[in-house]
Design a protein around this motif. Structure first.
Motif: not given
Length: 91
Positions: A1-27
């Motif tokens: 799952v590709k996520c553009l924000s922390a909020a979307k990450v948490l939604v993806a986690m709730g859907l059972g994702s096992d790999i998350l791509l955090l794209d274009n977030l500031a390091p």
């Protein structure tokens, strides 16, 4: 799952994702280290998930993306300017 924000990450986690791509977030080492904050949230709730950082990563900026909560770092710059190779496979 590709996520553009922390909020979307948490939604993806709730859907059972096992790999998350955090794209274009500031390091780290920038005013708003969104990448580390999102990775920390994911790993705190689901330590088994693989977290990948991507987007705007070059050889010179690569060290800024090495965080304890980041498992994989993708660098598109390795292939963006590579020459094409035209070939065919015959069976």
């Amino acid at each position: 799952v590709k996520c553009l924000s922390a909020a979307k990450v948490l939604v993806a986690m709730g859907l059972g994702s096992d790999i998350l791509l955090l794209d274009n977030l500031a390091p780290k080492a920038v005013p708003h280290p969104e990448l580390d904050a999102a990775a920390v949230q994911v790993k705190a709730a689901h330590p088994e998930v693989t977290v990948e950082a991507s987007g705007g990563i070059f050889l010179g900026t690569f060290p800024r993306f090495l965080e304890p909560h980041i498992d994989v770092v993708s660098m598109g710059c390795l292939t963006h300017r590579s020459p094409n190779l035209d070939f065919a496979l015959w069976v």
